[in-house]
Design a protein around this motif. Sequence first.
Motif, PDB file in Angstrom:
ATOM      1  N   VAL A  45       0.834  -1.194   0.000  1.00  0.00           N
ATOM      2  CA  VAL A  45       0.000   0.000   0.000  1.00  0.00           C
ATOM      3  C   VAL A  45       0.875   1.253   0.000  1.00  0.00           C
ATOM      4  O   VAL A  45       1.957   1.294   0.579  1.00  0.00           O
ATOM      5  N   SER A  46       0.418   2.312  -0.687  1.00  0.00           N
ATOM      6  CA  SER A  46       1.171   3.559  -0.772  1.00  0.00           C
ATOM      7  C   SER A  46       0.896   4.430   0.445  1.00  0.00           C
ATOM      8  O   SER A  46      -0.037   4.195   1.215  1.00  0.00           O
ATOM      9  N   GLU A  47       1.718   5.457   0.582  1.00  0.00           N
ATOM     10  CA  GLU A  47       1.548   6.386   1.699  1.00  0.00           C
ATOM     11  C   GLU A  47       0.188   7.075   1.627  1.00  0.00           C
ATOM     12  O   GLU A  47      -0.491   7.253   2.644  1.00  0.00           O
ATOM     13  N   ASP A  48      -0.232   7.470   0.423  1.00  0.00           N
ATOM     14  CA  ASP A  48      -1.527   8.135   0.272  1.00  0.00           C
ATOM     15  C   ASP A  48      -2.681   7.207   0.622  1.00  0.00           C
ATOM     16  O   ASP A  48      -3.677   7.627   1.220  1.00  0.00           O
ATOM     17  N   GLU A  49      -2.585   5.936   0.232  1.00  0.00           N
ATOM     18  CA  GLU A  49      -3.645   4.984   0.534  1.00  0.00           C
ATOM     19  C   GLU A  49      -3.778   4.754   2.039  1.00  0.00           C
ATOM     20  O   GLU A  49      -4.879   4.537   2.548  1.00  0.00           O
ATOM     21  N   LEU A  50      -2.671   4.807   2.764  1.00  0.00           N
ATOM     22  CA  LEU A  50      -2.718   4.617   4.216  1.00  0.00           C
ATOM     23  C   LEU A  50      -3.543   5.694   4.895  1.00  0.00           C
ATOM     24  O   LEU A  50      -4.101   5.479   5.976  1.00  0.00           O
ATOM     25  N   LEU A  51      -3.645   6.867   4.258  1.00  0.00           N
ATOM     26  CA  LEU A  51      -4.436   7.954   4.828  1.00  0.00           C
ATOM     27  C   LEU A  51      -5.929   7.632   4.856  1.00  0.00           C
ATOM     28  O   LEU A  51      -6.697   8.306   5.541  1.00  0.00           O
ATOM     29  N   LEU A  52      -6.341   6.618   4.092  1.00  0.00           N
ATOM     30  CA  LEU A  52      -7.747   6.211   4.089  1.00  0.00           C
ATOM     31  C   LEU A  52      -8.129   5.499   5.383  1.00  0.00           C
ATOM     32  O   LEU A  52      -9.313   5.379   5.695  1.00  0.00           O
ATOM     33  N   LEU A  53      -7.154   5.009   6.137  1.00  0.00           N
ATOM     34  CA  LEU A  53      -7.432   4.306   7.383  1.00  0.00           C
ATOM     35  C   LEU A  53      -7.792   5.299   8.474  1.00  0.00           C
ATOM     36  O   LEU A  53      -7.142   6.344   8.610  1.00  0.00           O
ATOM     37  N   PRO A  54      -8.806   5.013   9.283  1.00  0.00           N
ATOM     38  CA  PRO A  54      -9.207   5.942  10.350  1.00  0.00           C
ATOM     39  C   PRO A  54      -8.097   6.125  11.375  1.00  0.00           C
ATOM     40  O   PRO A  54      -7.513   5.156  11.860  1.00  0.00           O
ATOM     41  N   GLY A  55      -7.785   7.404  11.648  1.00  0.00           N
ATOM     42  CA  GLY A  55      -6.774   7.698  12.656  1.00  0.00           C
ATOM     43  C   GLY A  55      -5.356   7.782  12.139  1.00  0.00           C
ATOM     44  O   GLY A  55      -4.444   8.134  12.888  1.00  0.00           O
ATOM     45  N   VAL A  56      -5.126   7.466  10.851  1.00  0.00           N
ATOM     46  CA  VAL A  56      -3.774   7.509  10.285  1.00  0.00           C
ATOM     47  C   VAL A  56      -3.575   8.847   9.574  1.00  0.00           C
ATOM     48  O   VAL A  56      -4.280   9.162   8.610  1.00  0.00           O
TER      49      VAL A  56
END
Length: 495
Positions: A45-56
């Motif tokens: 997973v990319s850094e931008d995609e990780l932002l989709l996770l709640p709290g990240v």
Amino acid sequence: MGLSNSCLPVKLCSCHSASRRNSIIRKKLEHEELIRINAMDINRVSEDELLLLPGVNRQLAHHIVEYRQANGGFKQTNELLQVNGMTPRLFKSICTEMTLSTSNEKKQLLDLNVATYTELCCLPGLTPNLATKILNRRHQKRGFHCVEELLKVKGMDYIILSTIRPHVTIKYQQTATASDKTETLSRASLFLDTLPPEIHAMLVSSSSQQSTRRANGESRSKHFRIASWNLQQLTSDKAQNPGVQEVICRIILLNNFSIIAIQEIGSKESLDFIINELNNPTIPSIKNLSNSSQGKWKYTISDAVDQIVQGCEHLGFLYDGSSGIELKQTSSLRCQGYFERSPYIAVFGIYNKIELVLVNMHLTAKKSDEDKNEQTKYEAKALSVLARAMKDTIKQKHKIILGSFNIIPTASDFEALIECNYSSVIAENTDISLKMLQGTSCVDNIWLSIEAKALYTGSSGVIRHSLTSPWIPTGWTLGGLVSDHCPLWTEFSLS
């Protein structure tokens, strides 16, 4: 009879409860299956995609990617707890949305030209309605020619496209017939059609002042410029983004670069997209630059030197074949035991007068949890070994070592290189972020041998402006930077 009647409601109630329990279990299983299908692969997973996770947030996402790069990937999901900024409570809330692949597993991408309705519905962020519209357009246009063509589908936007992009592909060999190729719209045109009018106008109107400066610049027959640019995981997907192409090509053309050393190239195909735009521009601002339509740009690229988040890393050079630059020879320097990534060396003929040796470097990056980067320091010291080896084996005198060193040029680790009569030309900060446009450290540089320094005009610099584009995503918005490294350059003269 009374007994039977009294038992009847109990029996019905029992059946109703069982049915309800089954319904709850079924919904729970369906929910778990949906989570499993849409789960993020923590090793891909990319850094931008990780932002989709709640709290990240952005900082934590960056730490996760840094940890993964430094440790060769995650071995188990609870290893996330070792990431700086991750708390047990946050881990518990996101762990069900994460999956884990090994380095040996190959990610299977969904081909948009053969995908079924059910497969499309399983893509994150794609509704059944959008899936139907995608299938209808595919049928009408006899297939897709590029992923960006999805933006022609009503209801599709940049955010949805960036969400599904890591999961889809286009198998060109199945769709690219001779007639198709002549009718295919360029990627830039597709993006321009979908942009708001004000952004479209801004991109179409290139800077006349900058164009005039380039046209009226010093004679390229006397002066030439060599640059270095870490393009931060320049994968094929990234290189196909018109914003990325526009920034790279504009910087190259406006600053009269003749040779550019590139680090962090994600695939051998990535440079094709940049070269094609330089030689046959489709983006209006590149078209409007003086002489850009007469380009004879070429490139050379190394074999894989390391792993990056979305593939293998390569080193390479872009060079302008129309300006008296000729590639003579290339080779990867196998310095086992000294450098984690093999340096990539190229010999260029300059105006049929001299031969210049360029060594493209990318030293190991600093780990987020280290106060001192011992590996980088060790590699920096090994540069003197490289310099002495080249002195003994390479006949050309004019040598330049350039690239990403991940350590400041005044560090004591470079003393041995200085003793070999090399000197650095960059003292400014070379990193950049949207929050810190002025940068924080000089991590990239250009080192000249004493013979190369004799050709140095004294002009050099770091380009910090106009490195963003409204086409480049940054988290949930657009207008991002093309890289977190700035391009740096130095000028030489044969007069």
